[in-house]
Design a protein around this motif. Structure first.
Motif, PDB file in Angstrom:
ATOM      1  N   ASP A   3      93.284 -27.321  40.363  1.00 27.14           N
ATOM      2  CA  ASP A   3      91.931 -27.839  40.563  1.00 27.14           C
ATOM      3  C   ASP A   3      91.639 -28.112  42.030  1.00 27.14           C
ATOM      4  O   ASP A   3      90.542 -27.815  42.517  1.00 27.14           O
ATOM      5  N   ASN A   4      92.605 -28.695  42.766  1.00 29.38           N
ATOM      6  CA  ASN A   4      92.388 -28.985  44.177  1.00 29.38           C
ATOM      7  C   ASN A   4      92.134 -27.714  44.970  1.00 29.38           C
ATOM      8  O   ASN A   4      91.274 -27.681  45.862  1.00 29.38           O
ATOM      9  N   ALA A   5      92.878 -26.659  44.657  1.00 25.56           N
ATOM     10  CA  ALA A   5      92.698 -25.385  45.358  1.00 25.56           C
ATOM     11  C   ALA A   5      91.336 -24.791  45.042  1.00 25.56           C
ATOM     12  O   ALA A   5      90.660 -24.249  45.929  1.00 25.56           O
ATOM     13  N   ARG A   6      90.910 -24.885  43.780  1.00 24.94           N
ATOM     14  CA  ARG A   6      89.584 -24.364  43.415  1.00 24.94           C
ATOM     15  C   ARG A   6      88.481 -25.144  44.111  1.00 24.94           C
ATOM     16  O   ARG A   6      87.491 -24.566  44.584  1.00 24.94           O
ATOM     17  N   HIS A   7      88.671 -26.467  44.196  1.00 22.97           N
ATOM     18  CA  HIS A   7      87.672 -27.302  44.867  1.00 22.97           C
ATOM     19  C   HIS A   7      87.575 -26.933  46.343  1.00 22.97           C
ATOM     20  O   HIS A   7      86.480 -26.795  46.890  1.00 22.97           O
ATOM     21  N   THR A   8      88.729 -26.760  47.000  1.00 20.40           N
ATOM     22  CA  THR A   8      88.736 -26.376  48.412  1.00 20.40           C
ATOM     23  C   THR A   8      88.080 -25.021  48.605  1.00 20.40           C
ATOM     24  O   THR A   8      87.329 -24.810  49.564  1.00 20.40           O
ATOM     25  N   ALA A   9      88.336 -24.093  47.684  1.00 23.01           N
ATOM     26  CA  ALA A   9      87.735 -22.762  47.776  1.00 23.01           C
ATOM     27  C   ALA A   9      86.218 -22.840  47.650  1.00 23.01           C
ATOM     28  O   ALA A   9      85.487 -22.135  48.361  1.00 23.01           O
ATOM     29  N   ARG A  10      85.717 -23.682  46.748  1.00 18.34           N
ATOM     30  CA  ARG A  10      84.263 -23.843  46.588  1.00 18.34           C
ATOM     31  C   ARG A  10      83.643 -24.412  47.862  1.00 18.34           C
ATOM     32  O   ARG A  10      82.584 -23.955  48.320  1.00 18.34           O
ATOM     33  N   LEU A  11      84.303 -25.425  48.434  1.00 19.06           N
ATOM     34  CA  LEU A  11      83.788 -26.021  49.661  1.00 19.06           C
ATOM     35  C   LEU A  11      83.803 -25.012  50.806  1.00 19.06           C
ATOM     36  O   LEU A  11      82.886 -24.977  51.632  1.00 19.06           O
ATOM     37  N   TYR A  12      84.848 -24.190  50.848  1.00 20.93           N
ATOM     38  CA  TYR A  12      84.918 -23.166  51.891  1.00 20.93           C
ATOM     39  C   TYR A  12      83.766 -22.179  51.753  1.00 20.93           C
ATOM     40  O   TYR A  12      83.141 -21.795  52.752  1.00 20.93           O
ATOM     41  N   ARG A  13      83.477 -21.759  50.531  1.00 20.67           N
ATOM     42  CA  ARG A  13      82.373 -20.806  50.321  1.00 20.67           C
ATOM     43  C   ARG A  13      81.048 -21.416  50.778  1.00 20.67           C
ATOM     44  O   ARG A  13      80.200 -20.719  51.347  1.00 20.67           O
ATOM     45  N   ARG A  14      80.870 -22.710  50.524  1.00 23.46           N
ATOM     46  CA  ARG A  14      79.644 -23.372  50.979  1.00 23.46           C
ATOM     47  C   ARG A  14      79.536 -23.339  52.501  1.00 23.46           C
ATOM     48  O   ARG A  14      78.481 -23.025  53.052  1.00 23.46           O
ATOM     49  N   MET A  15      80.640 -23.671  53.181  1.00 24.28           N
ATOM     50  CA  MET A  15      80.611 -23.658  54.637  1.00 24.28           C
ATOM     51  C   MET A  15      80.459 -22.236  55.162  1.00 24.28           C
ATOM     52  O   MET A  15      79.770 -22.001  56.166  1.00 24.28           O
ATOM     53  N   HIS A  16      81.082 -21.268  54.502  1.00 28.62           N
ATOM     54  CA  HIS A  16      80.939 -19.867  54.911  1.00 28.62           C
ATOM     55  C   HIS A  16      79.488 -19.429  54.822  1.00 28.62           C
ATOM     56  O   HIS A  16      78.945 -18.823  55.751  1.00 28.62           O
ATOM     57  N   THR A 151      92.827 -36.844  52.489  1.00 25.93           N
ATOM     58  CA  THR A 151      93.948 -36.307  51.729  1.00 25.93           C
ATOM     59  C   THR A 151      94.438 -34.968  52.276  1.00 25.93           C
ATOM     60  O   THR A 151      93.856 -34.389  53.189  1.00 25.93           O
ATOM     61  N   ALA A 152      95.505 -34.469  51.653  1.00 25.67           N
ATOM     62  CA  ALA A 152      96.023 -33.153  51.993  1.00 25.67           C
ATOM     63  C   ALA A 152      94.980 -32.073  51.713  1.00 25.67           C
ATOM     64  O   ALA A 152      94.906 -31.069  52.425  1.00 25.67           O
ATOM     65  N   SER A 153      94.162 -32.285  50.677  1.00 21.49           N
ATOM     66  CA  SER A 153      93.100 -31.314  50.385  1.00 21.49           C
ATOM     67  C   SER A 153      92.062 -31.288  51.494  1.00 21.49           C
ATOM     68  O   SER A 153      91.552 -30.216  51.852  1.00 21.49           O
ATOM     69  N   ASP A 154      91.737 -32.461  52.049  1.00 26.02           N
ATOM     70  CA  ASP A 154      90.815 -32.502  53.176  1.00 26.02           C
ATOM     71  C   ASP A 154      91.382 -31.735  54.361  1.00 26.02           C
ATOM     72  O   ASP A 154      90.664 -30.986  55.037  1.00 26.02           O
ATOM     73  N   CYS A 155      92.677 -31.923  54.631  1.00 25.67           N
ATOM     74  CA  CYS A 155      93.317 -31.224  55.748  1.00 25.67           C
ATOM     75  C   CYS A 155      93.343 -29.714  55.503  1.00 25.67           C
ATOM     76  O   CYS A 155      93.124 -28.927  56.432  1.00 25.67           O
ATOM     77  N   ALA A 156      93.595 -29.316  54.254  1.00 26.16           N
ATOM     78  CA  ALA A 156      93.602 -27.887  53.928  1.00 26.16           C
ATOM     79  C   ALA A 156      92.211 -27.287  54.132  1.00 26.16           C
ATOM     80  O   ALA A 156      92.066 -26.174  54.652  1.00 26.16           O
ATOM     81  N   TYR A 157      91.195 -28.033  53.728  1.00 25.40           N
ATOM     82  CA  TYR A 157      89.812 -27.590  53.931  1.00 25.40           C
ATOM     83  C   TYR A 157      89.504 -27.465  55.424  1.00 25.40           C
ATOM     84  O   TYR A 157      88.944 -26.463  55.872  1.00 25.40           O
ATOM     85  N   GLY A 158      89.898 -28.492  56.204  1.00 22.36           N
ATOM     86  CA  GLY A 158      89.655 -28.447  57.640  1.00 22.36           C
ATOM     87  C   GLY A 158      90.309 -27.253  58.295  1.00 22.36           C
ATOM     88  O   GLY A 158      89.717 -26.592  59.154  1.00 22.36           O
ATOM     89  N   THR A 159      91.535 -26.952  57.885  1.00 20.36           N
ATOM     90  CA  THR A 159      92.248 -25.805  58.452  1.00 20.36           C
ATOM     91  C   THR A 159      91.554 -24.497  58.099  1.00 20.36           C
ATOM     92  O   THR A 159      91.407 -23.603  58.946  1.00 20.36           O
ATOM     93  N   ARG A 160      91.070 -24.403  56.873  1.00 23.52           N
ATOM     94  CA  ARG A 160      90.463 -23.147  56.429  1.00 23.52           C
ATOM     95  C   ARG A 160      89.121 -22.880  57.096  1.00 23.52           C
ATOM     96  O   ARG A 160      88.777 -21.737  57.366  1.00 23.52           O
ATOM     97  N   ILE A 161      88.365 -23.948  57.384  1.00 28.77           N
ATOM     98  CA  ILE A 161      87.034 -23.734  57.956  1.00 28.77           C
ATOM     99  C   ILE A 161      87.058 -23.706  59.485  1.00 28.77           C
ATOM    100  O   ILE A 161      86.019 -23.443  60.102  1.00 28.77           O
ATOM    101  N   GLN A 162      88.201 -23.941  60.091  1.00 27.02           N
ATOM    102  CA  GLN A 162      88.256 -23.934  61.558  1.00 27.02           C
ATOM    103  C   GLN A 162      87.662 -22.676  62.177  1.00 27.02           C
ATOM    104  O   GLN A 162      86.870 -22.769  63.125  1.00 27.02           O
ATOM    105  N   PRO A 163      88.009 -21.463  61.700  1.00 25.63           N
ATOM    106  CA  PRO A 163      87.411 -20.264  62.300  1.00 25.63           C
ATOM    107  C   PRO A 163      85.887 -20.239  62.167  1.00 25.63           C
ATOM    108  O   PRO A 163      85.194 -19.760  63.075  1.00 25.63           O
ATOM    109  N   LEU A 164      85.362 -20.749  61.046  1.00 25.11           N
ATOM    110  CA  LEU A 164      83.910 -20.787  60.868  1.00 25.11           C
ATOM    111  C   LEU A 164      83.273 -21.751  61.868  1.00 25.11           C
ATOM    112  O   LEU A 164      82.260 -21.437  62.493  1.00 25.11           O
ATOM    113  N   LEU A 165      83.873 -22.929  62.007  1.00 23.48           N
ATOM    114  CA  LEU A 165      83.349 -23.909  62.959  1.00 23.48           C
ATOM    115  C   LEU A 165      83.420 -23.367  64.378  1.00 23.48           C
ATOM    116  O   LEU A 165      82.515 -23.585  65.192  1.00 23.48           O
ATOM    117  N   HIS A 166      84.494 -22.660  64.676  1.00 20.36           N
ATOM    118  CA  HIS A 166      84.666 -22.077  66.006  1.00 20.36           C
ATOM    119  C   HIS A 166      83.585 -21.028  66.271  1.00 20.36           C
ATOM    120  O   HIS A 166      83.007 -20.976  67.367  1.00 20.36           O
TER     121      HIS A 166
END
Length: 265
Positions: A3-16, A151-166
């Motif tokens: 569930d945490n991975a799916r949630h992070t993936a959904r948030l990533y798609r939103r930021m993308h 949480t670790a999920s927040d950190c995983a999300y931050g790491t994944r969206i770094q290229p988008l933010l950049h």
């Protein structure tokens, strides 16, 4: 998928999706506000500060946003000084290799939040998302909330969206440069029709950014690296610029852009 991975993936798609939208925004002042609002929502934070531009330890702009209001310039000089001098992330990332998003607790800087709370009362937990690059001491985002550690999920999300933010940040830099250049007064002290932002030869904001990098003599591969896109995508942007300006190569394109007021001489 957990569930945490799916949630992070959904948030990533939103930021993308937001990043794609932002890259077509013509007003550079709107770019960071959209991203800040999404970060607040995705990370369940109450305050987010963006350390924008290249700034020294004693000067430089910042933007702050809260869950209940629009992004505004952070004008509390004492708060700005505390953030610039490392409350709690600047000096850590300036002296430590890597740009992995981390919490204040993870880097042993939780006590520094006592000073940050002067401008964000009650916020006891902080999460830093630095942007890759050579900015000193660091450029990026700090998110704060009062209850519940990030949480670790927040950190995983931050790491994944770094290229988008950049990518958004690079676009903001170039688009701001483009607008400043286009609105510069002529020798008579007036903004000419050719310099006016509407006289853009039909270039999109992304194409305007690529044109500026072409003027800096960057290759398509270098432009791709600068903007976080592939060389193929960079070449497609270049081809569209040629087509819109009615040119066939880099030299004639830059000459036409300067004659038309799209680039300075």
């Amino acid at each position: 998928m957990p569930d945490n991975a799916r949630h992070t993936a959904r948030l990533y798609r939103r930021m993308h999706d937001l990043a794609v939208t932002v890259l077509h925004e013509r007003d550079p002042s709107a770019l960071h506000g959209l991203v800040l609002a999404e970060l607040l929502r995705a990370c369940d934070a109450e305050v987010v500060v963006f350390k924008e531009g290249d700034w020294r330890m004693d000067a430089g702009p910042m933007t702050i946003a809260t869950g209940g209001g629009a992004a505004t310039a952070l004008t509390d000089e004492r708060a700005c000084r505390q953030i610039r001098t490392g409350r709690p992330f600047s000096d850590y990332y300036a002296t430590t290799p890597g740009t992995v998003p981390l919490t204040a607790q993870e880097i042993g800087r939780a006590l520094d939040l006592r000073d940050v709370r002067r401008f964000a009362p009650g916020r006891r937990f902080a999460f830093g998302i630095p942007l890759p690059g050579t900015h000193s001491p660091v450029r990026g985002y700090v998110l704060l909330r009062p209850d519940g550690a990030f949480t670790a999920s927040d950190c995983a999300y931050g790491t994944r969206i770094q290229p988008l933010l950049h990518a958004v940040d690079r676009q903001w830099e170039l688009l701001s440069q483009w607008h400043a250049m286009r609105q510069a007064p002529s020798s008579s002290g007036e903004v000419t029709k050719e310099q006016a932002p509407s006289a853009d030869a039909g270039l999109t904001p992304r194409e305007a950014a690529v044109l500026l990098l072409l003027a800096d003599a960057l290759t398509a591969a270098a432009i791709g690296r600068r903007l976080g896109i592939t060389t193929r995508t960079a070449n497609k942007h270049i081809e569209r610029i040629y087509r819109k300006l009615g040119t066939r190569d880099r030299v004639s394109t830059l000459n036409r852009a300067r004659i038309g007021g799209l680039l300075p001489y």
